[in-house]
Write a protein that holds these residues in place. Sequence first.
Motif, PDB file in Angstrom:
ATOM      1  N   PHE A  86      31.183  37.577  22.396  1.00 27.21           N
ATOM      2  CA  PHE A  86      29.789  37.876  22.007  1.00 27.21           C
ATOM      3  C   PHE A  86      29.432  38.830  21.072  1.00 27.21           C
ATOM      4  O   PHE A  86      30.320  39.675  20.765  1.00 27.21           O
ATOM      5  N   LYS A  90      31.613  42.626  25.250  1.00 31.12           N
ATOM      6  CA  LYS A  90      31.917  42.382  26.698  1.00 31.12           C
ATOM      7  C   LYS A  90      33.367  42.715  26.750  1.00 31.12           C
ATOM      8  O   LYS A  90      34.088  41.734  27.476  1.00 31.12           O
ATOM      9  N   LEU A  91      34.044  43.747  26.277  1.00 29.09           N
ATOM     10  CA  LEU A  91      35.348  44.288  26.841  1.00 29.09           C
ATOM     11  C   LEU A  91      35.338  44.996  27.968  1.00 29.09           C
ATOM     12  O   LEU A  91      34.143  45.575  28.447  1.00 29.09           O
ATOM     13  N   LEU A  92      36.441  44.965  28.942  1.00 28.17           N
ATOM     14  CA  LEU A  92      36.235  45.851  29.879  1.00 28.17           C
ATOM     15  C   LEU A  92      36.674  47.179  29.481  1.00 28.17           C
ATOM     16  O   LEU A  92      37.626  47.517  29.132  1.00 28.17           O
ATOM     17  N   PRO A  93      35.767  48.248  29.944  1.00 30.99           N
ATOM     18  CA  PRO A  93      35.649  49.431  29.356  1.00 30.99           C
ATOM     19  C   PRO A  93      36.854  50.312  29.893  1.00 30.99           C
ATOM     20  O   PRO A  93      37.448  51.343  29.082  1.00 30.99           O
ATOM     21  N   HIS A  94      37.415  49.966  31.122  1.00 27.81           N
ATOM     22  CA  HIS A  94      38.416  51.032  31.895  1.00 27.81           C
ATOM     23  C   HIS A  94      39.768  50.298  31.385  1.00 27.81           C
ATOM     24  O   HIS A  94      40.581  50.686  32.171  1.00 27.81           O
ATOM     25  N   LYS A  95      39.775  49.241  30.452  1.00 26.93           N
ATOM     26  CA  LYS A  95      41.199  48.650  30.382  1.00 26.93           C
ATOM     27  C   LYS A  95      41.534  48.914  28.541  1.00 26.93           C
ATOM     28  O   LYS A  95      40.507  48.706  27.865  1.00 26.93           O
ATOM     29  N   THR A  96      42.472  49.077  28.452  1.00 21.75           N
ATOM     30  CA  THR A  96      42.949  49.215  26.796  1.00 21.75           C
ATOM     31  C   THR A  96      42.598  47.703  26.390  1.00 21.75           C
ATOM     32  O   THR A  96      42.598  46.554  26.971  1.00 21.75           O
ATOM     33  N   GLU A  99      45.551  45.378  27.479  1.00 21.02           N
ATOM     34  CA  GLU A  99      45.175  44.896  29.165  1.00 21.02           C
ATOM     35  C   GLU A  99      43.866  44.128  29.021  1.00 21.02           C
ATOM     36  O   GLU A  99      43.874  43.195  30.164  1.00 21.02           O
ATOM     37  N   PHE A 103      44.152  40.614  30.853  1.00 15.07           N
ATOM     38  CA  PHE A 103      43.506  40.322  32.193  1.00 15.07           C
ATOM     39  C   PHE A 103      43.134  38.794  32.099  1.00 15.07           C
ATOM     40  O   PHE A 103      43.350  38.141  32.961  1.00 15.07           O
ATOM     41  N   GLU A 106      45.869  37.050  33.287  1.00 17.50           N
ATOM     42  CA  GLU A 106      46.427  37.115  34.485  1.00 17.50           C
ATOM     43  C   GLU A 106      45.366  36.498  35.485  1.00 17.50           C
ATOM     44  O   GLU A 106      45.712  35.878  36.372  1.00 17.50           O
ATOM     45  N   ALA A 107      44.046  36.324  34.971  1.00 23.59           N
ATOM     46  CA  ALA A 107      43.093  35.576  35.765  1.00 23.59           C
ATOM     47  C   ALA A 107      43.312  34.014  35.587  1.00 23.59           C
ATOM     48  O   ALA A 107      43.176  33.191  36.402  1.00 23.59           O
ATOM     49  N   ILE A 115      52.797  36.705  29.259  1.00 22.14           N
ATOM     50  CA  ILE A 115      51.651  37.822  29.139  1.00 22.14           C
ATOM     51  C   ILE A 115      52.548  38.627  28.144  1.00 22.14           C
ATOM     52  O   ILE A 115      51.919  38.993  26.745  1.00 22.14           O
ATOM     53  N   PHE A 135      41.607  52.221  24.251  1.00 26.64           N
ATOM     54  CA  PHE A 135      40.649  51.910  25.084  1.00 26.64           C
ATOM     55  C   PHE A 135      39.418  51.273  24.326  1.00 26.64           C
ATOM     56  O   PHE A 135      39.246  52.161  22.884  1.00 26.64           O
ATOM     57  N   ARG A 151      41.359  38.201  23.199  1.00 28.23           N
ATOM     58  CA  ARG A 151      41.169  37.731  24.500  1.00 28.23           C
ATOM     59  C   ARG A 151      40.805  36.454  24.528  1.00 28.23           C
ATOM     60  O   ARG A 151      41.047  35.469  25.420  1.00 28.23           O
TER      61      ARG A 151
END
Lengths: 227, 305
Positions: A86, A90-96, A99, A103, A106-107, A115, A135, A151
Amino acid sequence: MIYFDNVSKLYNDGRSAALQEVTFQVAPKEFVSIVGHSGAGKTTLLKMIIAEDKPSHGQVFFESLDIHKIPRTKLPHYRRKIGTVFQDFKLLPHKTAYENIAFAMEANGRTDEEIHENVPQALSLVDLDDKAWNFPSELSGGEKQRVAIARAIVNQPDIIVADEPTGNLDPIATYEVVQILRKINDLGTTVIMTTHNKGVIDELGRRVITMDEGRIVRDDATGKYAL
Amino acid sequence: MLTGIRRIVKAGFVGFWRNAYVSLASVFVITVALFVIGSTMFIDQLLTTSLQSLQSKVDINVYFVPSASQDEVDAIRTAVAALPDVAAVTYTSREEALARYRERNQNDEIAMQALAELDENPLGANLAIQARETSQYENIARFLEERRDSATQTPVIDEINYERNKESIDALTNIIGAVEQASIATMLVLIVASILITFNTIRLAIYTAREEISIMRLVGASNMFIRGPFMLQGVMYGLVAGVFSLMIFYPIMVWLGPRTEAFFEFNLFTYFISNFSYIFGVLIGIGVVLGLISSVLAVARYLRV
């Protein structure tokens, strides 16, 4: 592999339309760019592919699967076949960075071994080996977008859907991101990308679909940016 | 499956830690909620025990005529003891009554002289009856009065002092009822308020993560995989808050113990220590359930679409 069959998306009881009678298909391993003014319906089109939005009329197929007939509980499985990129990363802010990529795996229910093996490969494909443990807030815009691409590809999806991936980037970062997308496409993944950027289109020299007011107005096999 | 659970647990812990500020705020709010719930528990306990001790001081007495035979007295004693409303019956024989009278009046020369002039013990045996509830004294008194009135020969029962005690018994019954109703109402209001506050706090905490939830969905994470870490965090908020609230209660109880002992004849600290596992279980249990349910409801909002 993607087939839009006479798709319309209407709002306000049909008085305004985001998409009008859109029909086209994307073959495997193609690199398709969708261009058009803001509000031309590019993003709505991509949202249909990832089942974020539903058409008012018509059908969208992924191979032989009618996307909008997938039951909600099966949607996660469907989405795992698609890598998404995007404009706002849209990265997860609390993951490096590592990660964030892990993720997605993992999902997907991948094993730890996969992994450990694939995340560094994805990071090195986007040339971010040394930023694995940073991060998102510690990365530049171009680096964030490269993490997002890593990702998107790490699960080896059949198709990458990129909505204005270079919209927030400076020219150098734009060039890098386009080169990476091209590399991914060369490795055999279908790419559908929307863009505003004339330079990107001319540099790619691949198929270009031009949209205006929700309709496809041009579809050139080796297009130029023409608006 | 196992890997999935392990990943959810890990993500829950990491999320708790990396969102330390939000976690701390949630823990703080649940701690306050648990403190309120715990306090109402202790106040209720305090009221109940002190009312019980007041109640146990109330009784009605049945005085028998001195000429009543032991058999007749025993018959009434057994009949009263068999009533379901009766908690305890204390029997005082004629000799014991006399001994108690002597003891009480040992400095009263006139009374002692009068007693010495009598050939036989002028006092009858008596029963002290305690009911389970103050409201039941009326029934017991009525039972005894029927017994007295239906006697065919000379009555055995001389006097029942219910009428004399009636006023104070009624007053106590009213007070107990009012206090119980008021404390139940207050408890309910406080508990509902704390539940709502907790729910809203966790909802806000998860609201800050709504973008993350939508990203997770786009990446193809299943609903359980998204919800799991938030549920675990809710449980952790509850656990930590439970421990915190107990840590706050401990010094308060140490301080209150001797004071409640003096005023209510009930040591709150002793109660706290001897029922510690129960209080621990209730507070932590409520905290965990509150955290869990709030998380599930809050995340559900963002999992729709």
